[in-house]
Design an enzyme around this catalytic site. Structure first.
Site, short mmCIF file in Angstrom:
data_model
loop_
_atom_site.label_atom_id
_atom_site.label_comp_id
_atom_site.label_asym_id
_atom_site.label_seq_id
_atom_site.Cartn_x
_atom_site.Cartn_y
_atom_site.Cartn_z
CE1 TYR A 31 -73.21 21.30 33.09
CE2 TYR A 31 -71.92 19.29 33.22
CZ TYR A 31 -72.90 19.76 32.85
OH TYR A 31 -74.14 19.16 32.28
CG ASN A 54 -81.14 26.62 28.23
OD1 ASN A 54 -82.32 26.80 27.77
ND2 ASN A 54 -80.59 25.60 27.77
CB CYS A 62 -77.09 23.29 27.69
SG CYS A 62 -78.64 23.83 26.61
CG HIS A 63 -76.32 19.65 22.54
ND1 HIS A 63 -76.91 20.56 22.11
CD2 HIS A 63 -75.35 19.30 21.74
CE1 HIS A 63 -76.46 21.07 21.15
NE2 HIS A 63 -75.49 19.94 20.72
CD GLU A 89 -73.56 19.28 17.01
OE1 GLU A 89 -74.00 19.27 15.83
OE2 GLU A 89 -73.06 20.31 17.54
#
Length: 108
Positions: A31, A54, A62-63, A89
DNA sequence: CTATTGACGACAT
DNA sequence: CATGTCGCCAATA
């Protein structure tokens, strides 16, 4: 006919969402890093709030945003979901904590 | 305008 | 490494 969606928040949030979209898969960003990137180095908290506000989750990764100490932080759809996405991912996560944190950090 | 809240950061213990 | 405290910014009531 305006297809434009009503943006409930200010320009600050839009900027945050824009930055989130440039984050590649398999990498995470803090962040704080986003806050600095948009010009407010101390607005890490506000950045987190922006992610929560969002407009479209699938459009805004955002993850991939985590805290500066390697913890995941939170997720509007459930922290568990965030972990699952990151794992998919290629990011290793251990009990709300990123493994090899420094190695998966993406720098702008 | 003031007070409270929230997906935070850095430092102290 | 875990917990607590203070400071930070923006949105909402």
């Amino acid at each position: 006919m305006s297809n434009e969606k009503k943006i409930k928040t200010g320009e600050f949030n839009r900027k945050v969402w824009g930055v989130l979209k440039i984050i590649p898969a398999g990498r995470v960003v803090t962040y704080k890093a986003i806050a600095e990137f948009i010009g407010s180095p101390n607005a890490a908290r506000a950045v987190g709030n922006a992610c929560n506000l969002n407009p479209d989750a699938p459009k805004v990764p955002c993850h991939r945003v985590v805290k500066s100490d390697g913890s995941l932080g939170g997720y509007a759809y459930g922290l568990k979901k965030k972990i699952a996405l990151l794992m998919k991912e290629g990011v290793k996560v251990e009990k709300a904590r990123v493994k090899n944190f420094k190695k998966v950090i993406y720098r702008f």
